[in-house]
Design an enzyme around this catalytic site. Structure first.
Site, PDB file in Angstrom:
ATOM      1  N   ALA A  65     -11.321  -6.355   0.256  1.00  0.00           N
ATOM      2  CA  ALA A  65     -11.456  -7.307   1.463  1.00  0.00           C
ATOM      3  C   ALA A  65     -12.843  -7.815   1.333  1.00  0.00           C
ATOM      4  O   ALA A  65     -13.773  -7.494   0.711  1.00  0.00           O
ATOM      5  CB  ALA A  65     -11.476  -5.954   2.540  1.00  0.00           C
ATOM      6  N   GLY A 108      -8.456  -3.388  -1.201  1.00  0.00           N
ATOM      7  CA  GLY A 108      -7.239  -4.188  -0.405  1.00  0.00           C
ATOM      8  C   GLY A 108      -6.330  -5.068  -1.234  1.00  0.00           C
ATOM      9  O   GLY A 108      -5.022  -4.984  -1.103  1.00  0.00           O
ATOM     10  N   GLU A 111      -3.908  -2.712  -2.885  1.00  0.00           N
ATOM     11  CA  GLU A 111      -2.966  -2.122  -1.756  1.00  0.00           C
ATOM     12  C   GLU A 111      -2.128  -3.318  -1.593  1.00  0.00           C
ATOM     13  O   GLU A 111      -0.972  -2.905  -1.101  1.00  0.00           O
ATOM     14  CB  GLU A 111      -4.024  -1.954  -0.448  1.00  0.00           C
ATOM     15  CG  GLU A 111      -4.753  -0.536  -0.818  1.00  0.00           C
ATOM     16  CD  GLU A 111      -5.664  -0.236   0.630  1.00  0.00           C
ATOM     17  OE1 GLU A 111      -5.485   0.815   1.055  1.00  0.00           O
ATOM     18  OE2 GLU A 111      -6.481  -1.276   1.047  1.00  0.00           O
ATOM     19  N   GLU A 131     -13.041   2.032  -2.979  1.00  0.00           N
ATOM     20  CA  GLU A 131     -13.728   2.084  -1.689  1.00  0.00           C
ATOM     21  C   GLU A 131     -14.877   3.088  -1.593  1.00  0.00           C
ATOM     22  O   GLU A 131     -15.630   3.373  -0.721  1.00  0.00           O
ATOM     23  CB  GLU A 131     -12.760   2.422  -0.450  1.00  0.00           C
ATOM     24  CG  GLU A 131     -11.810   0.984  -0.122  1.00  0.00           C
ATOM     25  CD  GLU A 131     -10.540   0.858  -1.036  1.00  0.00           C
ATOM     26  OE1 GLU A 131      -9.721   0.218  -0.782  1.00  0.00           O
ATOM     27  OE2 GLU A 131     -10.495   1.639  -2.209  1.00  0.00           O
TER      28      GLU A 131
END
Length: 257
Positions: A65, A108, A111, A131
């Site tokens: 992200a 992300g 994911e 993360e």
């Protein structure tokens, strides 16, 4: 439709969505994710499209992200931020979605790849959930989908200690479908999508729904759900066409109804 952060095109019966923020390693900003999901949902609603491919560049599928946009956010701001909803929108897409991954698929990006139905990886692909290095944990399904894919012990190492998986390791542990040379990873993903897109459209959607139910239902409920979907397909023209084509040794002409 023109886009700022992605490229979208059609090859045969396949819709292709390509992230296009090369300087940021395709970091998943709200702008990029909004455009990507709009394109994916447009393809999902198009009866001429049978399958969808999501990809990035050879260097990076998506390197997570855009951290700058959330670095100073409060709990209340994050609770009201619809950003993670984009991953839920991808989960609701009814047609098969294949991630074509090369280079970094981190945070992300990992994911997002795992939220797709299948992954074709280049030999340079690298998967991870880093993360923990930012003082947080995955928030768009990373702890859940990674554990289901590779098991508890390895998922713990990936999430708690920033263990990265190479493409070969990802295939070994069942995270990806196949690993191919970098030069042909997107071509191979589109080829797989084209093969799938030639199948009976309604049956494809119900097959995807039945498989995904494995993660949401106990076995007995899942078996009952599968059976209901199986019986429902006998109300479709494609079922009649497919079985007649088999009996009469000819190629089926799918109508998607």
């Amino acid at each position: 439709m023109s886009y700022e952060f992605i490229l979208a095109r059609v090859e045969g019966k396949v819709g292709i969505v390509q992230f296009n923020r090369p300087k940021a390693l395709n970091a998943l900003s709200p702008g990029l994710m909004g455009e990507a999901m709009t394109a994916v949902e447009t393809f999902d609603a198009d009866p001429a499209i049978g399958a969808i491919v999501i990809t990035g560049s050879e260097r990076a599928f998506a390197a997570g992200a855009d951290i700058k946009e959330m670095a100073q956010a409060s709990v209340v701001e994050m609770l009201g931020n619809p950003f993670i909803d984009y991953w839920d929108r991808l989960r609701r897409v009814r047609k098969p979605v294949i991630a074509a991954v090369s280079g970094f698929a981190l945070g992300g990006g990992c994911e997002l790849a795992m939220a797709c139905d299948m992954i074709v990886a280049s030999e340079s692909a690298q998967f991870g959930q880093p993360e923990i290095n930012l003082g947080v944990i995955p928030g768009a399904g990373g702890t859940q989908r990674m554990t289901r894919a590779v098991g508890k012990a390895l998922a713990m190492e990936i999430v708690l200690n920033d263990r990265r998986l190479s493409a070969a390791e990802a295939q070994q542990f069942g995270l990806v479908n196949r690993v191919v040379p970098v030069e042909v990873y997107l071509e191979e993903a589109v080829k797989l999508a084209q093969q799938i897109a030639e199948r009976a459209p309604v049956a494809l959607q119900m097959a995807k729904e039945a498989i995904n139910a494995v993660y949401e239902m106990p076995l007995q409920s899942g078996l009952a759900h599968e059976r209901r979907l199986f019986y429902m397909l006998f109300a479709t023209a494609d079922q009649k066409e497919g079985m007649d084509a088999f009996v009469n040794k000819r190629k089926a002409d799918w109508q998607g109804k």
